[in-house]
Design an enzyme around this catalytic site. Sequence first.
Site, mmCIF file in Angstrom:
data_model
loop_
_atom_site.group_PDB
_atom_site.id
_atom_site.type_symbol
_atom_site.label_atom_id
_atom_site.label_comp_id
_atom_site.label_asym_id
_atom_site.label_seq_id
_atom_site.Cartn_x
_atom_site.Cartn_y
_atom_site.Cartn_z
ATOM 1 N N TYR A 104 32.857 30.154 36.719
ATOM 2 C CA TYR A 104 32.779 30.656 35.351
ATOM 3 C C TYR A 104 33.025 29.508 34.387
ATOM 4 C CZ TYR A 104 32.942 35.513 36.864
ATOM 5 O OH TYR A 104 32.643 36.721 37.426
ATOM 6 N N TYR A 133 31.929 34.822 45.076
ATOM 7 C CA TYR A 133 33.041 33.866 45.108
ATOM 8 C C TYR A 133 34.312 34.560 45.592
ATOM 9 C CZ TYR A 133 34.351 36.006 40.654
ATOM 10 O OH TYR A 133 34.692 36.901 39.685
ATOM 11 N N ARG A 136 34.917 38.240 46.105
ATOM 12 C CA ARG A 136 33.955 39.009 45.319
ATOM 13 C C ARG A 136 32.530 38.900 45.844
ATOM 14 N NH1 ARG A 136 34.754 40.997 40.746
ATOM 15 N NH2 ARG A 136 33.541 42.579 41.834
ATOM 16 N N HIS A 139 28.134 39.857 41.298
ATOM 17 C CA HIS A 139 28.330 40.852 40.246
ATOM 18 C C HIS A 139 28.166 40.234 38.867
ATOM 19 C CE1 HIS A 139 32.202 38.802 40.685
ATOM 20 N NE2 HIS A 139 32.384 39.063 39.403
ATOM 21 N N HIS A 141 29.719 40.946 34.867
ATOM 22 C CA HIS A 141 30.697 41.677 34.052
ATOM 23 C C HIS A 141 30.042 42.112 32.743
ATOM 24 C CE1 HIS A 141 34.294 40.535 36.409
ATOM 25 N NE2 HIS A 141 33.627 39.413 36.644
HETATM 26 FE FE LIG Z 1 33.767 38.084 38.213
#
Ligand SMILES: [Fe+2]
Length: 193
Positions: A104, A133, A136, A139, A141
């Site tokens: 991110y 990652y 996770r 996805h 958000h």
């Molecule tokens: Fe995330």
Amino acid sequence: MMTTRRSLLTPVAAMPVLLLGAPVASAQPFRLPLTPECSGRGERTIANAEGPYFRPNAPLKQDLAAEAEGGARILLGGFVLDESCRPVPNALIEIWHADDRGRYDQRGYRLRGHQFSDARGLWWFSTIIPAAYWSRTRHYHFKVQRPNDRILTTQLYFPGERRNAQDREFDPRLQMRVTTAEGQPLGRFDFVI
Ligand SMILES: [Fe+2]
């Protein structure tokens, strides 16, 4: 860099056609397709964890792919609807997600942006497919907000991902419908708020 410029511009111009399956003439009343996400039973889109990487004040931006360092492009889009399947115009839709290496941007706003649904309730972003990652699965958000209403914080997922079953935040109700149109992956999801 002609190719890059063209590839940046094409998804923007083509998006309504790809998303809706047919050109939408402005003079023609838009017919909302009935979808699994809005079956007429008044089921709102469920919330899902915000996670640790939200950053406020993401800019107004629909082409996130342009700033990605790598990754396969995808068009994400759908409608914002109320519980009676009516379009919700001017809803805020904010997206933030990892890049193709699972990272991110925590200092800037790469792969972060917001927009407002149009008069038909339509929203879309041109972006990339994120990597999974840590614990996770893949996805995106989202925050979705009707004007002056509460904010829905949720996530969207890819169907058929091997890691979905091991991800505690994964919920099958938040899976996009992923198809390919003109060689471009398209992730469709209708938010019901
Ligand atoms: Fe995330």
